[in-house]
Write a protein that holds these residues in place. Sequence first.
Motif, PDB file in Angstrom:
ATOM      1  N   LYS A 184       1.119  -1.283  -0.020  1.00 63.77           N
ATOM      2  CA  LYS A 184       0.103   0.082   0.010  1.00 63.77           C
ATOM      3  C   LYS A 184       0.811   1.350  -0.078  1.00 63.77           C
ATOM      4  N   SER A 185       1.761   1.288   0.779  1.00 58.64           N
ATOM      5  CA  SER A 185       2.531   2.593   1.068  1.00 58.64           C
ATOM      6  C   SER A 185       3.632   2.651  -0.169  1.00 58.64           C
ATOM      7  N   TYR A 208      -0.800  14.702   0.682  1.00 56.00           N
ATOM      8  CA  TYR A 208      -0.288  13.342   1.442  1.00 56.00           C
ATOM      9  C   TYR A 208      -0.382  13.359   2.583  1.00 56.00           C
ATOM     10  N   MET A 209      -1.012  12.400   3.355  1.00 55.15           N
ATOM     11  CA  MET A 209      -0.959  12.299   4.689  1.00 55.15           C
ATOM     12  C   MET A 209      -0.079  11.182   5.008  1.00 55.15           C
ATOM     13  N   PRO A 210       1.284  11.099   5.514  1.00 53.38           N
ATOM     14  CA  PRO A 210       2.126  10.031   5.678  1.00 53.38           C
ATOM     15  C   PRO A 210       1.710   9.085   6.972  1.00 53.38           C
ATOM     16  N   GLU A 211       2.032   7.695   6.940  1.00 51.77           N
ATOM     17  CA  GLU A 211       1.745   6.965   8.231  1.00 51.77           C
ATOM     18  C   GLU A 211       2.560   7.393   9.380  1.00 51.77           C
ATOM     19  N   HIS A 212       3.745   7.669   9.193  1.00 49.51           N
ATOM     20  CA  HIS A 212       4.506   7.809  10.409  1.00 49.51           C
ATOM     21  C   HIS A 212       4.589   9.184  10.898  1.00 49.51           C
ATOM     22  N   GLU A 241      -2.901   5.043   6.432  1.00 49.90           N
ATOM     23  CA  GLU A 241      -3.078   4.737   7.695  1.00 49.90           C
ATOM     24  C   GLU A 241      -3.586   5.757   8.375  1.00 49.90           C
ATOM     25  N   PRO A 242      -4.520   6.508   8.442  1.00 49.91           N
ATOM     26  CA  PRO A 242      -4.967   7.805   8.904  1.00 49.91           C
ATOM     27  C   PRO A 242      -5.356   7.292  10.636  1.00 49.91           C
TER      28      PRO A 242
END
Length: 313
Positions: free
Chosen positions: A47-48, A85-89, A165-166
Amino acid sequence: MGDLAGPPVISTAGLTKHYGTVHALTDLTVEVGAGVTGLVGANGAGKSTLIKILLGLLEPTSGRASVLGHDIEHDSHDIRRLVGYMPEHDCLPPDTSASDFVVHMARMSGLGASAARERAADVLRHVGLEEERYRPMGGYSTGMKQRAKLAQALVHDPRLVFLDEPTNGLDPAARTDMLRLVQRIGTDFGIAVLVTSHLLGELERVSDHVIVLDGGHLLRSSATGDFLRRTGRMLVEVVGTETERDRLGQALAQRGLTCRPRGTMVAIDPPASDVAVHDLVRDLAAELGLGLMRLEPDRGHLEDVFMEGAPRA
């Protein structure tokens, strides 16, 4: 709904990414339309990797892709200008307030000083950080940090947002609030959303379309309603503990029905003969002195895609 009848928001053809012997993506051909699209798969499903390729942050091993009509190989700068873009980490500077951070991200996206401040205040209000926007983000809870990351992804009014992964790390109440925000982005704001999760069930609630990846392969891509079709099974729940549930299940089995426990309920497979399941359940519950709480058709779930072992596309 994610309308694939119009021009696709995202299109991939044979997209592949290998890291030596590790195959992160293999021959992915899929289209994403407007609305909210859920990208589902276990950790390591690709996914990422897919999002980073679409943003031009990773170069694919082979294959092609376009985002909002722009080719990822030649137009990555244009894509990043049009996409949030909202990153996972966690990537937030701890000594900076959410207001200053989101204003800075707006300026980086090309907005003037006045417009950036106005947009930052507006989007922080939408994500529920209006009263906390001047506090340093290092003191934020996980839920507040996720909201700040979401705000910076929206501040430049993108046409598409990638949300990686919000709901990661959130408690159930905060998870529900975040999913409600994700749904609003696609409906009230009219921004196309690609949202990833390894928790299959939660995306059923907010997605118009779902793409399921398994080990870098496309397992399935279809409207969410197609996943949630009726299966022909029935679900029945009675008052009491697992003991009461099992008493009913055993009685149903003695009458020739195939059934199994499903959480607090009994799942009954479609009968081989013309049996009136509703009447039988009602009569057996009364005979056993059990209180009948609910009896309803079972519907498919995203988990069923993996359990069915669907062929890889």
